[in-house]
Design a protein around this motif. Structure first.
Motif, PDB file in Angstrom:
ATOM      1  N   ARG A 149       0.773  -1.415  -0.094  1.00  0.00           N
ATOM      2  CA  ARG A 149       0.006  -0.153  -0.002  1.00  0.00           C
ATOM      3  C   ARG A 149       0.809   1.421   0.013  1.00  0.00           C
ATOM      4  O   ARG A 149       0.480   2.346  -0.362  1.00  0.00           O
ATOM      5  CB  ARG A 149      -0.899   0.070   1.213  1.00  0.00           C
ATOM      6  N   ILE A 150       2.150   1.203   0.331  1.00  0.00           N
ATOM      7  CA  ILE A 150       3.082   2.235   0.444  1.00  0.00           C
ATOM      8  C   ILE A 150       3.635   2.398  -0.795  1.00  0.00           C
ATOM      9  O   ILE A 150       4.417   1.363  -1.376  1.00  0.00           O
ATOM     10  CB  ILE A 150       4.311   2.008   1.535  1.00  0.00           C
ATOM     11  N   LYS A 151       3.693   3.541  -1.705  1.00  0.00           N
ATOM     12  CA  LYS A 151       4.375   3.716  -2.916  1.00  0.00           C
ATOM     13  C   LYS A 151       5.651   4.212  -2.633  1.00  0.00           C
ATOM     14  O   LYS A 151       5.836   5.425  -2.663  1.00  0.00           O
ATOM     15  CB  LYS A 151       3.375   4.573  -3.723  1.00  0.00           C
ATOM     16  N   SER A 152       6.521   3.295  -2.186  1.00  0.00           N
ATOM     17  CA  SER A 152       7.816   3.545  -1.724  1.00  0.00           C
ATOM     18  C   SER A 152       8.809   3.583  -3.006  1.00  0.00           C
ATOM     19  O   SER A 152       8.601   3.140  -4.056  1.00  0.00           O
ATOM     20  CB  SER A 152       8.476   2.876  -0.756  1.00  0.00           C
ATOM     21  N   LEU A 153       9.914   4.332  -2.743  1.00  0.00           N
ATOM     22  CA  LEU A 153      11.143   4.516  -3.864  1.00  0.00           C
ATOM     23  C   LEU A 153      11.662   3.133  -3.914  1.00  0.00           C
ATOM     24  O   LEU A 153      12.553   2.836  -4.915  1.00  0.00           O
ATOM     25  CB  LEU A 153      12.075   5.430  -3.555  1.00  0.00           C
ATOM     26  N   ASN A 154      11.428   2.116  -3.254  1.00  0.00           N
ATOM     27  CA  ASN A 154      11.900   0.638  -3.252  1.00  0.00           C
ATOM     28  C   ASN A 154      11.285  -0.242  -4.144  1.00  0.00           C
ATOM     29  O   ASN A 154      10.122  -1.136  -3.652  1.00  0.00           O
ATOM     30  CB  ASN A 154      11.914   0.369  -2.006  1.00  0.00           C
ATOM     31  N   TYR A 155      11.147  -0.145  -5.574  1.00  0.00           N
ATOM     32  CA  TYR A 155      10.343  -0.670  -6.407  1.00  0.00           C
ATOM     33  C   TYR A 155      10.976  -1.798  -7.142  1.00  0.00           C
ATOM     34  O   TYR A 155      10.519  -2.422  -8.000  1.00  0.00           O
ATOM     35  CB  TYR A 155       9.718   0.244  -7.386  1.00  0.00           C
ATOM     36  N   LEU A 156      12.020  -2.571  -6.228  1.00  0.00           N
ATOM     37  CA  LEU A 156      12.884  -3.622  -7.010  1.00  0.00           C
ATOM     38  C   LEU A 156      12.225  -4.778  -7.433  1.00  0.00           C
ATOM     39  O   LEU A 156      12.215  -5.282  -8.341  1.00  0.00           O
ATOM     40  CB  LEU A 156      14.227  -3.729  -6.142  1.00  0.00           C
ATOM     41  N   ASN A 157      11.061  -5.047  -6.461  1.00  0.00           N
ATOM     42  CA  ASN A 157      10.494  -6.183  -6.707  1.00  0.00           C
ATOM     43  C   ASN A 157       9.609  -6.178  -8.127  1.00  0.00           C
ATOM     44  O   ASN A 157       9.774  -7.338  -8.963  1.00  0.00           O
ATOM     45  CB  ASN A 157       9.420  -6.635  -5.663  1.00  0.00           C
ATOM     46  N   ILE A 159      10.377  -4.134 -10.503  1.00  0.00           N
ATOM     47  CA  ILE A 159      11.280  -4.212 -11.596  1.00  0.00           C
ATOM     48  C   ILE A 159      11.823  -5.373 -12.117  1.00  0.00           C
ATOM     49  O   ILE A 159      11.871  -5.623 -13.283  1.00  0.00           O
ATOM     50  CB  ILE A 159      12.379  -3.081 -11.047  1.00  0.00           C
ATOM     51  N   LEU A 160      12.064  -6.507 -10.811  1.00  0.00           N
ATOM     52  CA  LEU A 160      12.514  -7.728 -11.346  1.00  0.00           C
ATOM     53  C   LEU A 160      11.439  -8.571 -12.109  1.00  0.00           C
ATOM     54  O   LEU A 160      11.639  -9.131 -12.982  1.00  0.00           O
ATOM     55  CB  LEU A 160      13.052  -8.479 -10.041  1.00  0.00           C
ATOM     56  N   ALA A 161      10.108  -8.405 -11.612  1.00  0.00           N
ATOM     57  CA  ALA A 161       8.745  -8.805 -12.289  1.00  0.00           C
ATOM     58  C   ALA A 161       8.761  -8.285 -13.573  1.00  0.00           C
ATOM     59  O   ALA A 161       8.693  -9.061 -14.474  1.00  0.00           O
ATOM     60  CB  ALA A 161       7.803  -8.694 -11.466  1.00  0.00           C
ATOM     61  N   LYS A 162       9.177  -6.917 -13.882  1.00  0.00           N
ATOM     62  CA  LYS A 162       8.891  -6.381 -15.236  1.00  0.00           C
ATOM     63  C   LYS A 162      10.019  -6.837 -15.980  1.00  0.00           C
ATOM     64  O   LYS A 162       9.630  -7.408 -17.313  1.00  0.00           O
ATOM     65  CB  LYS A 162       9.073  -4.943 -14.827  1.00  0.00           C
ATOM     66  N   ILE A 163      11.119  -7.349 -15.516  1.00  0.00           N
ATOM     67  CA  ILE A 163      12.223  -7.839 -16.298  1.00  0.00           C
ATOM     68  C   ILE A 163      11.818  -8.956 -16.874  1.00  0.00           C
ATOM     69  O   ILE A 163      11.977  -9.654 -17.923  1.00  0.00           O
ATOM     70  CB  ILE A 163      13.519  -7.768 -15.841  1.00  0.00           C
ATOM     71  N   GLU A 164      11.245 -10.271 -15.848  1.00  0.00           N
ATOM     72  CA  GLU A 164      10.781 -11.098 -16.246  1.00  0.00           C
ATOM     73  C   GLU A 164       9.711 -11.383 -17.498  1.00  0.00           C
ATOM     74  O   GLU A 164       9.719 -12.082 -18.233  1.00  0.00           O
ATOM     75  CB  GLU A 164      10.145 -11.845 -14.849  1.00  0.00           C
ATOM     76  N   GLY A 165       8.849 -10.254 -17.385  1.00  0.00           N
ATOM     77  CA  GLY A 165       7.737 -10.101 -18.314  1.00  0.00           C
ATOM     78  C   GLY A 165       8.372  -9.748 -19.560  1.00  0.00           C
ATOM     79  O   GLY A 165       8.005 -10.413 -20.594  1.00  0.00           O
ATOM     80  N   THR A 166       9.234  -8.705 -19.598  1.00  0.00           N
ATOM     81  CA  THR A 166       9.741  -8.204 -20.894  1.00  0.00           C
ATOM     82  C   THR A 166      10.681  -9.381 -21.593  1.00  0.00           C
ATOM     83  O   THR A 166      10.563  -9.460 -22.921  1.00  0.00           O
ATOM     84  CB  THR A 166      10.558  -6.754 -20.792  1.00  0.00           C
TER      85      THR A 166
END
Ligand code: PXG
Length: 289
Positions: A149-157, A159-166
């Motif tokens: 629920r926190i939109k924190s600057l820590n978005y690595l999870n 980003i890693l999922a996005k890389i798997e997608g792309t």
């Protein structure tokens, strides 16, 4: 004319808009952010985004050194000086510069950054024919570690999922929560339609409470559709009649395939298309000059 970026209420040329390398936002991902959009020179649901930003900051013990009204005005002002009408707006609040240690008490000067720029959108083709997604092996953050629920600057999870997608040729990826239930995509909330009823993961599934998600839930209910917020599994996605994602950038976009399984008949469904049009109409209505 170069784009201007606002930092702590002052405008800088894009090339001169800089933050210290000692900022804990950079050193630890210690900060919060928001992604907003303007249409026709007006920001869609500005108050909601400001509320979510302050709630995220509250949740990480970060005090934003600016009143809400002041920040809202600064957003509008930054859009105006950049002469932008249809724009992407990124608000970032960092913990500020400190020592090379975790202790936030050693930081002093939270940075409030407002970037306004052109927005990159999914190609039109995808709205017409739909998006393919895969389930990523990277799960959404455990709520007891970093609440989604926190939109924190820590978005690595994400980003890693996005890389798997792309890497798999998909522009979005589905993320499960720590219990294996469906949470959301890397930057979008997920919905399905089954027998005319809309289902979406509940907030306790470990999701960001999307502002587009809420707008679409309200729209659907207004036209008499039932919307159920509940625990969902991939089974629900695979066996749905329709599936779509919602987000500030995506608005409402159909999903026609998940993990190489066609959803429904493999084409965007009628309720998805209707909600996409209705969301557009809502945005146009709220941002009319
Ligand atoms: N889930 C996650 C994890 C998000 O980051 C959403 C859902 C949708 O929320 P809204 O309030 O936008 O309906 C988000 C939002 C980007 C970008 O640059 C990402 C978001 C919003 C705007 C831009 O990829 N994510």
């Amino acid at each position: 004319m170069s784009l201007k970026v606002s930092i702590n209420g002052k405008l800088f040329d894009k090339a001169d808009a800089k933050i210290s390398v000692y900022d804990h936002g950079l050193l630890y991902g210690d900060g919060v952010f928001e992604g907003l959009r303007s249409y026709n020179g007006k920001v869609f649901r500005l108050e909601d985004h400001i509320d979510r930003l302050y709630a995220s900051a509250r949740a990480i013990h970060l005090e934003i050194p600016m009143a809400r009204s002041e920040l809202a005005e600064a957003v509008v002002e930054t859009l105006k000086v950049n002469d932008l009408t249809d724009a992407y707006i990124r608000l970032v609040v960092t913990r500020g510069a400190g020592s090379l240690g975790l202790d936030p008490r050693r930081t002093s000067d939270p940075q409030v950054i407002i970037i306004t720029d052109t927005i990159s959108l999914y190609p039109d083709e995808l709205y017409e024919h739909g998006l393919k997604i895969i389930t990523s092996g990277t799960i959404r953050n455990h709520p007891a570690a970093l609440n989604p629920r926190i939109k924190s600057l820590n978005y690595l999870n994400n980003i890693l999922a996005k890389i798997e997608g792309t890497n798999a040729g998909c522009l979005e990826a589905l993320m499960l929560n720590h219990q294996g239930h469906v949470a959301e995509c890397t930057g979008d909330n997920i919905f399905i339609v089954l027998k005319g009823v809309i289902h979406t993961p509940s907030v306790d599934s470990g999701i960001l409470e999307g502002i587009t998600r809420q707008a679409v839930i309200d729209l659907a209910r207004e036209i008499g559709l039932t919307v159920i917020e509940r625990t969902m599994d991939r089974h629900d996605i695979y066996t749905a009649d329709e599936c779509f994602l919602t987000g500030t950038a995506a608005e409402v976009i159909p999903v026609i395939d998940c993990d190489a399984r066609p959803i429904g008949d493999g084409h965007p469904g009628p309720i998805t298309k209707d909600l996409h049009h209705r969301f557009h109409a809502l945005v146009r209505g709220e941002t009319r000059s």
